[in-house]
Write a protein that holds these residues in place. Structure first.
Motif, mmCIF file in Angstrom:
data_model
loop_
_atom_site.group_PDB
_atom_site.id
_atom_site.type_symbol
_atom_site.label_atom_id
_atom_site.label_comp_id
_atom_site.label_asym_id
_atom_site.label_seq_id
_atom_site.Cartn_x
_atom_site.Cartn_y
_atom_site.Cartn_z
ATOM 1 N N ASP A 76 0.845 -1.208 0.000
ATOM 2 C CA ASP A 76 0.000 0.000 0.000
ATOM 3 C C ASP A 76 0.879 1.257 0.000
ATOM 4 O OD1 ASP A 76 -2.091 -1.760 0.240
ATOM 5 O OD2 ASP A 76 -2.530 -1.290 2.346
ATOM 6 N N ASN A 77 1.884 1.283 0.864
ATOM 7 C CA ASN A 77 2.752 2.463 0.984
ATOM 8 C C ASN A 77 3.648 2.657 -0.236
ATOM 9 O OD1 ASN A 77 1.769 3.060 3.516
ATOM 10 N ND2 ASN A 77 3.262 1.723 4.533
ATOM 11 N N TRP A 78 4.194 1.554 -0.704
ATOM 12 C CA TRP A 78 5.139 1.595 -1.825
ATOM 13 C C TRP A 78 4.479 2.156 -3.074
ATOM 14 C CZ3 TRP A 78 10.007 1.943 -2.458
ATOM 15 C CH2 TRP A 78 10.670 1.481 -3.607
ATOM 16 N N PHE A 79 3.279 1.699 -3.359
ATOM 17 C CA PHE A 79 2.600 2.147 -4.588
ATOM 18 C C PHE A 79 2.174 3.608 -4.501
ATOM 19 C CE2 PHE A 79 1.095 -2.479 -5.434
ATOM 20 C CZ PHE A 79 2.389 -2.813 -5.818
ATOM 21 N N ARG A 80 2.066 4.135 -3.273
ATOM 22 C CA ARG A 80 1.710 5.553 -3.105
ATOM 23 C C ARG A 80 2.924 6.454 -3.235
ATOM 24 N NH1 ARG A 80 -1.558 4.303 2.076
ATOM 25 N NH2 ARG A 80 -3.595 3.768 1.205
ATOM 26 N N ASN A 81 4.087 5.845 -3.185
ATOM 27 C CA ASN A 81 5.332 6.612 -3.203
ATOM 28 C C ASN A 81 5.755 6.890 -4.647
ATOM 29 O OD1 ASN A 81 7.907 7.572 -3.027
ATOM 30 N ND2 ASN A 81 8.659 5.947 -1.651
ATOM 31 N N PRO A 82 5.752 8.168 -5.061
ATOM 32 C CA PRO A 82 6.102 8.476 -6.464
ATOM 33 C C PRO A 82 7.491 7.978 -6.825
ATOM 34 C CG PRO A 82 5.324 10.447 -5.307
ATOM 35 C CD PRO A 82 5.459 9.373 -4.270
ATOM 36 N N ALA A 83 8.414 7.978 -5.844
ATOM 37 C CA ALA A 83 9.786 7.543 -6.105
ATOM 38 C C ALA A 83 9.849 6.051 -6.452
ATOM 39 C CB ALA A 83 10.652 7.837 -4.891
ATOM 40 N N ALA A 84 8.846 5.307 -6.035
ATOM 41 C CA ALA A 84 8.855 3.859 -6.297
ATOM 42 C C ALA A 84 8.678 3.579 -7.791
ATOM 43 C CB ALA A 84 7.743 3.171 -5.511
ATOM 44 N N GLU A 85 7.938 4.453 -8.474
ATOM 45 C CA GLU A 85 7.602 4.244 -9.892
ATOM 46 C C GLU A 85 7.108 2.830 -10.134
ATOM 47 O OE1 GLU A 85 10.992 5.458 -12.211
ATOM 48 O OE2 GLU A 85 10.507 7.573 -11.952
ATOM 49 N N ALA A 86 6.312 2.330 -9.200
ATOM 50 C CA ALA A 86 5.799 0.963 -9.310
ATOM 51 C C ALA A 86 4.378 0.907 -8.775
ATOM 52 C CB ALA A 86 6.674 0.001 -8.510
ATOM 53 N N SER A 87 3.614 -0.018 -9.335
ATOM 54 C CA SER A 87 2.249 -0.233 -8.851
ATOM 55 C C SER A 87 1.759 -1.572 -9.383
ATOM 56 C CB SER A 87 1.314 0.883 -9.348
ATOM 57 O OG SER A 87 1.231 0.829 -10.768
ATOM 58 N N SER A 88 0.535 -1.890 -9.057
ATOM 59 C CA SER A 88 -0.109 -3.100 -9.567
ATOM 60 C C SER A 88 -1.599 -2.781 -9.618
ATOM 61 C CB SER A 88 0.160 -4.253 -8.592
ATOM 62 O OG SER A 88 -0.660 -5.362 -8.902
ATOM 63 N N HIS A 89 -2.354 -3.436 -10.467
ATOM 64 C CA HIS A 89 -3.796 -3.201 -10.427
ATOM 65 C C HIS A 89 -4.377 -3.701 -9.103
ATOM 66 C CE1 HIS A 89 -3.166 -2.910 -14.825
ATOM 67 N NE2 HIS A 89 -4.037 -1.936 -14.671
ATOM 68 N N PHE A 90 -3.923 -4.909 -8.705
ATOM 69 C CA PHE A 90 -4.499 -5.529 -7.515
ATOM 70 C C PHE A 90 -3.415 -6.132 -6.630
ATOM 71 C CE2 PHE A 90 -7.533 -5.953 -11.014
ATOM 72 C CZ PHE A 90 -8.683 -5.408 -10.455
ATOM 73 N N GLY A 91 -3.754 -6.277 -5.356
ATOM 74 C CA GLY A 91 -2.940 -7.054 -4.422
ATOM 75 C C GLY A 91 -3.868 -7.972 -3.639
ATOM 76 N N VAL A 92 -3.429 -9.206 -3.427
ATOM 77 C CA VAL A 92 -4.248 -10.152 -2.648
ATOM 78 C C VAL A 92 -3.455 -10.549 -1.405
ATOM 79 C CG1 VAL A 92 -5.519 -12.331 -2.665
ATOM 80 C CG2 VAL A 92 -5.230 -11.056 -4.795
ATOM 81 N N GLY A 93 -4.018 -10.259 -0.229
ATOM 82 C CA GLY A 93 -3.336 -10.540 1.032
ATOM 83 C C GLY A 93 -3.403 -12.010 1.423
ATOM 84 N N ARG A 94 -2.540 -12.396 2.339
ATOM 85 C CA ARG A 94 -2.575 -13.780 2.823
ATOM 86 C C ARG A 94 -3.822 -14.042 3.652
ATOM 87 N NH1 ARG A 94 1.471 -16.831 1.653
ATOM 88 N NH2 ARG A 94 1.577 -18.208 3.462
ATOM 89 N N ASP A 95 -4.470 -12.974 4.116
ATOM 90 C CA ASP A 95 -5.735 -13.145 4.829
ATOM 91 C C ASP A 95 -6.930 -13.070 3.876
ATOM 92 O OD1 ASP A 95 -5.845 -10.507 4.096
ATOM 93 O OD2 ASP A 95 -6.135 -9.715 6.117
#
Ligand code: ZN
Length: 309
Positions: free
Chosen positions: A42-61
């Motif tokens: 969640d934090n990484w994809f909000r960080n512009p410096a990461a220049e990374a994202s995904s459409h979806f993430g599925v948690g272990r829960d």
């Protein structure tokens, strides 16, 4: 209802599905492993410096987060220019452009965590970094595949055919840098088999199936644990050192064999054969699956009380 949480409001890392004026339709689904918790995702994809994202993430829960709308290209495949000619997936070579333009990406939460044991030794525990999904995570990912297929059909009128051709792992796009994404234990065979079932249903019917599977997820985990343990013992039967112990452990299941309809000779091999047969029936999703599950849970409970599990 399967819940999905929109987390994209503060995610800047995405672009249009357009290159040189050409618009791309999402036509390939790519599975990833996150190498971090869903919170860090969640934090990484909000960080512009990461220049990374995904459409979806599925948690272990089993929680599902959406970060980028399907209409946009998420920045997930981390592409460098030499990756396309080296890609293992034919579709990637055929398309010849940055896969982010035509892919939909699913991150799966998987990470390792270290802690100190009582002797001060660091113990590293693997929470799915090798691609081993939790039971509920697996079913939610299957639902998500169906959801994506149905949304793409609704918005673009394009049907993504489930299967190895259009349903890839990151390693098939970038085998050099991403060989361990989504991990060596990612359940491809099981996923493709399940998606073949999903292919025959619409989203509503499939969602009903998933709800049912999730409610029984713990039962499935137990049945699988019992079958895997028995298989492990069976594998040791021929071993000079471990064979006799494995035989006597399998024979501890003899008292419950009548309850699971086994009339054969009570040997380790015979017992293991019957349990493997039940597990196959369960996995085959046949009309006898429910009954096979009931019997495997008898095995599981007996293994717990006798200390075999
Ligand atoms: Zn990846």
């Amino acid at each position: 209802m399967i819940d999905m949480k929109w987390m994209g409001d503060k995610v800047p890392n995405f672009g249009p599905r357009v290159r040189y004026g050409k618009k791309y339709t999402p036509s390939v689904i790519v599975c990833h492993i996150s190498a971090g918790t869903i919170g860090s995702m969640d934090n990484w994809f909000r960080n512009p410096a990461a220049e990374a994202s995904s459409h979806f993430g599925v948690g272990r829960d089993g929680s599902i987060h959406q970060y980028v709308r399907l209409e946009n290209a998420a920045w997930t495949q981390g592409l460098t220019a030499d990756a396309i000619p080296n890609a293992r997936a034919p579709i990637v070579k055929q398309m010849g452009v940055n896969p982010n333009l035509y892919c939909v990406s699913i991150e799966h939460e998987g990470y390792v965590e270290g802690h100190m044991d009582e002797n001060g030794q660091v113990v590293v525990e693997n929470f799915g970094l090798d691609g081993n999904l939790t039971e509920i995570q697996f079913w939610k990912s299957c639902w998500l595949h169906k959801y994506i297929q149905s949304e793409v059909e609704r918005i673009w009128g394009h049907h993504i055919q489930f299967g190895p051709q259009y349903d890839l792992g990151h390693f098939q796009i970038d085998p050099k840098r991403k060989s361990s994404c989504p991990g060596k234990n990612f359940p491809w065979a099981r996923l493709y088999a399940e998606l073949a079932i999903a292919e025959t249903m619409d989203l509503a019917a499939y969602e009903e199936r998933i709800e049912y599977r999730i409610s029984g997820a713990a039962d499935f985990t137990h049945a699988y644990a019992a079958a895997a343990r028995v298989q492990d013992l069976e594998n040791k039967l021929g071993d000079n050192t471990w064979g006799p112990a494995a035989e006597s452990k399998l024979l501890q299941l003899a008292p419950i064999m009548p309850q699971i309809n086994y009339q054969g000779v009570l040997t380790g091999k015979g017992i293991a054969f019957r349990i493997a047969e039940l597990y196959q029936t369960l996995s085959a999703n046949s009309p006898y699956s429910a009954e096979a599950l009931r019997k495997l849970l008898i095995v599981y409970n007996h293994m717990i009380t006798t200390g075999l599990l």
